[in-house]
Write a protein that holds these residues in place. Structure first.
Motif, PDB file in Angstrom:
ATOM      1  N   ARG A 158      17.119  11.083 -53.390  1.00 18.53           N
ATOM      2  CA  ARG A 158      15.983  10.223 -53.729  1.00 18.53           C
ATOM      3  C   ARG A 158      15.639  10.361 -55.214  1.00 18.53           C
ATOM      4  NH1 ARG A 158      12.222  12.252 -50.465  1.00 18.53           N
ATOM      5  NH2 ARG A 158      11.566  13.698 -52.079  1.00 18.53           N
ATOM      6  N   ASP A 159      15.627  11.603 -55.719  1.00 15.38           N
ATOM      7  CA  ASP A 159      15.342  11.837 -57.139  1.00 15.38           C
ATOM      8  C   ASP A 159      16.422  11.223 -58.021  1.00 15.38           C
ATOM      9  OD1 ASP A 159      13.090  13.202 -56.357  1.00 15.38           O
ATOM     10  OD2 ASP A 159      13.971  15.197 -56.657  1.00 15.38           O
ATOM     11  N   SER A 160      17.672  11.349 -57.616  1.00 18.02           N
ATOM     12  CA  SER A 160      18.773  10.780 -58.392  1.00 18.02           C
ATOM     13  C   SER A 160      18.691   9.261 -58.431  1.00 18.02           C
ATOM     14  CB  SER A 160      20.121  11.196 -57.806  1.00 18.02           C
ATOM     15  OG  SER A 160      20.313  12.581 -57.944  1.00 18.02           O
ATOM     16  N   VAL A 161      18.356   8.652 -57.316  1.00 17.47           N
ATOM     17  CA  VAL A 161      18.215   7.192 -57.277  1.00 17.47           C
ATOM     18  C   VAL A 161      17.085   6.757 -58.219  1.00 17.47           C
ATOM     19  CG1 VAL A 161      17.499   5.242 -55.820  1.00 17.47           C
ATOM     20  CG2 VAL A 161      19.209   6.855 -54.986  1.00 17.47           C
ATOM     21  N   GLY A 162      15.938   7.438 -58.162  1.00 19.01           N
ATOM     22  CA  GLY A 162      14.816   7.100 -59.031  1.00 19.01           C
ATOM     23  C   GLY A 162      15.150   7.277 -60.501  1.00 19.01           C
ATOM     24  N   ARG A 163      15.813   8.378 -60.826  1.00 14.37           N
ATOM     25  CA  ARG A 163      16.191   8.640 -62.212  1.00 14.37           C
ATOM     26  C   ARG A 163      17.172   7.589 -62.720  1.00 14.37           C
ATOM     27  NH1 ARG A 163      16.583  13.625 -61.596  1.00 14.37           N
ATOM     28  NH2 ARG A 163      18.685  13.657 -60.758  1.00 14.37           N
ATOM     29  N   THR A 164      18.141   7.217 -61.902  1.00 13.78           N
ATOM     30  CA  THR A 164      19.131   6.216 -62.302  1.00 13.78           C
ATOM     31  C   THR A 164      18.483   4.845 -62.444  1.00 13.78           C
ATOM     32  OG1 THR A 164      20.804   7.521 -61.133  1.00 13.78           O
ATOM     33  CG2 THR A 164      21.405   5.294 -61.753  1.00 13.78           C
ATOM     34  N   GLU A 165      17.531   4.510 -61.570  1.00 14.11           N
ATOM     35  CA  GLU A 165      16.804   3.240 -61.714  1.00 14.11           C
ATOM     36  C   GLU A 165      16.058   3.194 -63.043  1.00 14.11           C
ATOM     37  OE1 GLU A 165      14.380   3.248 -58.201  1.00 14.11           O
ATOM     38  OE2 GLU A 165      15.847   2.110 -57.030  1.00 14.11           O
ATOM     39  N   LYS A 166      15.434   4.313 -63.424  1.00 15.82           N
ATOM     40  CA  LYS A 166      14.734   4.367 -64.715  1.00 15.82           C
ATOM     41  C   LYS A 166      15.710   4.227 -65.873  1.00 15.82           C
ATOM     42  CE  LYS A 166      10.813   7.072 -63.132  1.00 15.82           C
ATOM     43  NZ  LYS A 166      10.104   8.347 -63.185  1.00 15.82           N
ATOM     44  N   ASN A 167      16.899   4.831 -65.754  1.00 16.12           N
ATOM     45  CA  ASN A 167      17.914   4.693 -66.798  1.00 16.12           C
ATOM     46  C   ASN A 167      18.345   3.246 -66.954  1.00 16.12           C
ATOM     47  OD1 ASN A 167      17.888   7.431 -67.286  1.00 16.12           O
ATOM     48  ND2 ASN A 167      19.781   7.852 -66.163  1.00 16.12           N
ATOM     49  N   VAL A 168      18.530   2.551 -65.832  1.00 17.36           N
ATOM     50  CA  VAL A 168      18.941   1.146 -65.872  1.00 17.36           C
ATOM     51  C   VAL A 168      17.857   0.316 -66.557  1.00 17.36           C
ATOM     52  CG1 VAL A 168      19.366  -0.891 -64.427  1.00 17.36           C
ATOM     53  CG2 VAL A 168      20.523   1.263 -63.921  1.00 17.36           C
ATOM     54  N   LEU A 192      25.908  -0.287 -75.226  1.00 14.58           N
ATOM     55  CA  LEU A 192      24.807  -0.239 -74.266  1.00 14.58           C
ATOM     56  C   LEU A 192      25.128  -1.011 -72.992  1.00 14.58           C
ATOM     57  CD1 LEU A 192      21.721  -0.590 -76.629  1.00 14.58           C
ATOM     58  CD2 LEU A 192      22.374   1.411 -75.299  1.00 14.58           C
ATOM     59  N   GLU A 193      25.805  -2.161 -73.119  1.00 14.00           N
ATOM     60  CA  GLU A 193      26.163  -2.926 -71.928  1.00 14.00           C
ATOM     61  C   GLU A 193      27.180  -2.179 -71.083  1.00 14.00           C
ATOM     62  OE1 GLU A 193      27.300  -6.705 -73.554  1.00 14.00           O
ATOM     63  OE2 GLU A 193      25.237  -7.469 -73.503  1.00 14.00           O
ATOM     64  N   ASP A 194      28.121  -1.479 -71.736  1.00 14.69           N
ATOM     65  CA  ASP A 194      29.093  -0.665 -71.001  1.00 14.69           C
ATOM     66  C   ASP A 194      28.381   0.467 -70.262  1.00 14.69           C
ATOM     67  OD1 ASP A 194      31.695   0.184 -70.198  1.00 14.69           O
ATOM     68  OD2 ASP A 194      31.590   1.759 -71.738  1.00 14.69           O
ATOM     69  N   GLU A 195      27.425   1.097 -70.940  1.00 12.82           N
ATOM     70  CA  GLU A 195      26.650   2.160 -70.316  1.00 12.82           C
ATOM     71  C   GLU A 195      25.805   1.612 -69.166  1.00 12.82           C
ATOM     72  OE1 GLU A 195      23.585   5.624 -71.815  1.00 12.82           O
ATOM     73  OE2 GLU A 195      24.886   4.644 -73.278  1.00 12.82           O
ATOM     74  N   LEU A 196      25.262   0.406 -69.333  1.00 17.77           N
ATOM     75  CA  LEU A 196      24.473  -0.223 -68.279  1.00 17.77           C
ATOM     76  C   LEU A 196      25.334  -0.490 -67.045  1.00 17.77           C
ATOM     77  CD1 LEU A 196      21.837  -1.536 -67.266  1.00 17.77           C
ATOM     78  CD2 LEU A 196      22.585  -3.639 -68.381  1.00 17.77           C
ATOM     79  N   ARG A 197      26.552  -1.004 -67.257  1.00 17.75           N
ATOM     80  CA  ARG A 197      27.448  -1.254 -66.121  1.00 17.75           C
ATOM     81  C   ARG A 197      27.755   0.038 -65.360  1.00 17.75           C
ATOM     82  NH1 ARG A 197      29.594  -4.966 -69.588  1.00 17.75           N
ATOM     83  NH2 ARG A 197      31.080  -3.487 -70.480  1.00 17.75           N
ATOM     84  N   SER A 198      28.035   1.108 -66.092  1.00 19.72           N
ATOM     85  CA  SER A 198      28.354   2.369 -65.406  1.00 19.72           C
ATOM     86  C   SER A 198      27.130   2.907 -64.665  1.00 19.72           C
ATOM     87  CB  SER A 198      28.888   3.407 -66.392  1.00 19.72           C
ATOM     88  OG  SER A 198      27.901   3.794 -67.310  1.00 19.72           O
ATOM     89  N   ARG A 211      22.611   4.555 -53.901  1.00 28.07           N
ATOM     90  CA  ARG A 211      21.839   3.852 -52.870  1.00 28.07           C
ATOM     91  C   ARG A 211      22.608   3.790 -51.555  1.00 28.07           C
ATOM     92  NH1 ARG A 211      19.218  -1.114 -56.347  1.00 28.07           N
ATOM     93  NH2 ARG A 211      17.404   0.046 -57.109  1.00 28.07           N
ATOM     94  N   ALA A 212      23.923   3.578 -51.651  1.00 28.81           N
ATOM     95  CA  ALA A 212      24.739   3.538 -50.429  1.00 28.81           C
ATOM     96  C   ALA A 212      24.718   4.903 -49.746  1.00 28.81           C
ATOM     97  CB  ALA A 212      26.167   3.124 -50.761  1.00 28.81           C
ATOM     98  N   GLU A 213      24.824   5.968 -50.529  1.00 23.38           N
ATOM     99  CA  GLU A 213      24.814   7.304 -49.947  1.00 23.38           C
ATOM    100  C   GLU A 213      23.425   7.646 -49.409  1.00 23.38           C
ATOM    101  OE1 GLU A 213      25.794  11.957 -51.153  1.00 23.38           O
ATOM    102  OE2 GLU A 213      26.105  10.367 -52.632  1.00 23.38           O
ATOM    103  N   TYR A 214      22.379   7.231 -50.115  1.00 19.38           N
ATOM    104  CA  TYR A 214      21.002   7.511 -49.704  1.00 19.38           C
ATOM    105  C   TYR A 214      20.652   6.778 -48.412  1.00 19.38           C
ATOM    106  CZ  TYR A 214      15.923   8.099 -50.174  1.00 19.38           C
ATOM    107  OH  TYR A 214      14.597   8.407 -49.962  1.00 19.38           O
ATOM    108  N   ASN A 215      21.166   5.568 -48.227  1.00 15.50           N
ATOM    109  CA  ASN A 215      21.025   4.817 -46.983  1.00 15.50           C
ATOM    110  C   ASN A 215      19.559   4.661 -46.568  1.00 15.50           C
ATOM    111  OD1 ASN A 215      21.860   3.363 -44.774  1.00 15.50           O
ATOM    112  ND2 ASN A 215      22.362   5.164 -43.537  1.00 15.50           N
ATOM    113  N   GLN A 224      24.700   1.063 -63.387  1.00 16.14           N
ATOM    114  CA  GLN A 224      24.496   0.200 -62.222  1.00 16.14           C
ATOM    115  C   GLN A 224      25.477   0.547 -61.113  1.00 16.14           C
ATOM    116  OE1 GLN A 224      24.706  -3.623 -64.186  1.00 16.14           O
ATOM    117  NE2 GLN A 224      22.470  -3.860 -64.169  1.00 16.14           N
ATOM    118  N   GLN A 225      26.724   0.877 -61.465  1.00 18.32           N
ATOM    119  CA  GLN A 225      27.700   1.298 -60.456  1.00 18.32           C
ATOM    120  C   GLN A 225      27.272   2.614 -59.821  1.00 18.32           C
ATOM    121  OE1 GLN A 225      31.381   1.419 -62.603  1.00 18.32           O
ATOM    122  NE2 GLN A 225      31.672  -0.807 -62.537  1.00 18.32           N
ATOM    123  N   LYS A 226      26.798   3.518 -60.661  1.00 15.20           N
ATOM    124  CA  LYS A 226      26.321   4.807 -60.151  1.00 15.20           C
ATOM    125  C   LYS A 226      25.128   4.588 -59.216  1.00 15.20           C
ATOM    126  CE  LYS A 226      24.271   9.098 -61.872  1.00 15.20           C
ATOM    127  NZ  LYS A 226      23.826   9.811 -63.082  1.00 15.20           N
TER     128      LYS A 226
END
Length: 170
Positions: A149-159, A106-112, A121-125, A114-116
């Motif tokens: 925007r949807d991808s950022v929100g979905r990834t935040e929920k995953n984190v 789970l920690e490995d998945e969390l790191r990946s 977020r950098a691309e969304y600017n 968070q990187q994603k």
């Protein structure tokens, strides 16, 4: 007329028998005082008789009732059921090893994730991503911005979900 009625009755019995084989229960033929015939898996009073159907038919398990609830008079006595103590147990060292493996995964998945999230977020600017050369049409740019925007929100929920799951590990 009688022959077609017999065929219809045979078809009904055959359909019930095939359904019974899948359900593994007993079928009752109930003839109440009104004269109508009903086929069911629930014995309702003295006017129901168990049918002798071809094939192996195993009685349905008894219905469960809430603890402390009064049982109806027609209910069958309860049979022995599996208790949680009868299940295989895992010793503490084995469980700790499994929990440690799960935490590492789970920690490995969390790191990946968070990187994603950082890359998205950098691309969304902050809602103003850089325009690409293939986005001369403003509608395409808006579609990509909405998808980001949807991808950022979905990834935040995953984190958040991964953090919760890691927190739940003993």
């Amino acid at each position: 007329m009688i022959l077609s009625l017999q065929r219809l009755l045979a078809a009904v019995v055959l359909a019930l028998a095939s359904a019974t084989a899948a359900a593994q229960g007993v079928i009752y033929k109930c003839t109440p005082p009104g004269g109508s015939v009903e086929y069911t898996d629930i014995k309702r009073g003295n006017y129901c008789t168990a049918m002798d159907l071809p094939g192996t038919v195993i009685a349905a398990p008894p219905r469960r009732t809430a603890p402390g609830a009064a049982r109806p008079q027609a209910a069958q006595p309860a049979t022995a059921t599996a208790v949680p103590g009868a299940f295989p147990r895992v010793d503490n060292a084995e469980q700790r090893a499994r929990d440690a493996d799960r935490r590492a995964i789970l920690e490995d998945e969390l790191r990946s994730e968070q990187q994603k999230l950082a890359a998205l977020r950098a691309e969304y600017n902050n809602g103003v991503p850089e325009r690409r050369g293939d986005e001369r049409n403003y509608a395409k740019y808006q579609e990509r911005t909405a998808a980001l925007r949807d991808s950022v929100g979905r990834t935040e929920k995953n984190v958040e979900a991964l953090k919760r799951e890691i927190g739940n590990i003993r």
